[in-house]
Design a protein around this motif. Structure first.
Motif, PDB file in Angstrom:
ATOM      1  N   SER A  67      60.576  -0.857 101.578  1.00 16.25           N
ATOM      2  CA  SER A  67      61.227   0.447 101.525  1.00 16.25           C
ATOM      3  C   SER A  67      60.219   1.478 101.024  1.00 16.25           C
ATOM      4  N   SER A  68      60.661   2.712 100.880  1.00 12.96           N
ATOM      5  CA  SER A  68      59.743   3.772 100.454  1.00 12.96           C
ATOM      6  C   SER A  68      59.121   3.442  99.101  1.00 12.96           C
ATOM      7  N   THR A 127      58.547   5.235  96.562  1.00 13.32           N
ATOM      8  CA  THR A 127      59.113   5.865  95.367  1.00 13.32           C
ATOM      9  C   THR A 127      60.015   4.905  94.597  1.00 13.32           C
ATOM     10  N   ALA A 143      56.686   0.193 106.854  1.00 12.17           N
ATOM     11  CA  ALA A 143      57.970   0.529 106.226  1.00 12.17           C
ATOM     12  C   ALA A 143      58.974   0.904 107.306  1.00 12.17           C
ATOM     13  N   GLY A 196      62.179   0.165 107.201  1.00 13.49           N
ATOM     14  CA  GLY A 196      63.291   0.712 106.441  1.00 13.49           C
ATOM     15  C   GLY A 196      64.667   0.177 106.779  1.00 13.49           C
TER      16      GLY A 196
END
Length: 272
Positions: free
Chosen positions: A164-165, A167, A190, A192
């Motif tokens: 995933s991202s 962050t 990614a 997602g």
């Protein structure tokens, strides 16, 4: 599929109805998008899909419980405590931007354990489904399904991983570990949301990891990955997901051969 044949057939029926609603609203010029209290987006397609699924489940399985992302939980009234968990559109941010990677996720839980799951991605023309002890399948629809299987890759240096991202990895104190894992693998992308898990189940990649998930994000994915021969745990190595709607989940899904190595690298936060 004798054990869960009726449940999978119903999941396909639910997905047919969901697909009809979501595809009609995909890239619609009048699509309405609002921010939920957690500041994540919700479109009129998300809510319409969930309402359609709720109506069908009320008609076909009135005793079963239901947890949906948009309208919350209805407890089971039947004696066996079965519960459906639904994410009407997984990948809402893709959906509202016109990216075709989104899907409806439908899971059946027994004693808080995911026993059957279906993922329908109509913009991709593909579905994936699986049930406990009965294998995993993919195809355009129920009639066109074929068995799927995870890869046989055994070395991280040969592995393709999905995540995933970044962050989320930063917020959980695992960004350095995640970056090193990306450096040590053959390929990292990614994709997602649901898609990485389904590519893993098909053997197209070897690992999918996410640090923060809700129950509706992950419940449908578990039976498909595990019935395809993969392993699915949280970052602590415990069976995933938690059956508690209020519990934040994490996910490490792999072809099995790489699982211990991934957990050893990502299991503990390294930043403070």
């Amino acid at each position: 599929m004798p054990g869960y044949a009726d449940d999978i057939a119903l999941a396909h029926l639910l997905a047919d109805a969901a697909d009809a609603v979501s595809t009609a609203r995909f890239r619609a010029l009048d699509l309405r998008v609002e921010a939920k209290p957690d500041l994540t987006p919700v479109s009129d397609a998300d809510t319409a899909v969930e309402r359609e699924i709720r109506a069908l489940l009320a008609a076909h399985r009135p005793g079963d419980g239901l947890l949906g992302e948009e309208y919350g939980e209805e407890p089971a009234s039947g004696p066996d405590g079965r519960r459906w968990v639904v994410d009407p559109i997984d990948g809402t941010k893709n959906f509202i931007r016109g990216v075709p990677v989104w899907a409806t996720l439908i899971a059946l839980l027994e004693s808080d354990r995911p026993v059957a799951g279906l993922v329908s991605a109509p913009a991709l023309g593909r579905r994936w489904w699986g049930a406990l002890g009965e294998g995993a399948y993919a195809g355009p629809d129920a009639a066109g399904g074929a068995p799927i299987r995870v890869s046989a890759v055994r070395d991280l240096a040969d592995a393709s991983i999905c995540y995933s991202s970044l962050t989320g990895w930063e917020s959980t104190g695992r960004l350095d570990a995640m970056l090193q894992l990306m450096r040590d693998t053959w390929r990292s992308r990614a994709y997602g949301d649901f898609y990485g898990y389904m590519l893993l189940a098909e053997g197209a990649l070897d690992v999918m990891v996410e640090p923060e998930l809700s129950l509706w994000d992950v419940a449908a994915l578990v039976p498909i990955v595990t019935e395809a021969g993969g392993t699915f745990t949280d970052l602590a190595g415990r069976p995933a997901p938690s059956g508690d709607a209020g519990t934040e989940n994490s996910a490490v899904a792999s072809n099995g051969a790489l699982h211990a190595d991934i957990l050893s690298r990502l299991g503990q936060p390294t930043e403070h």
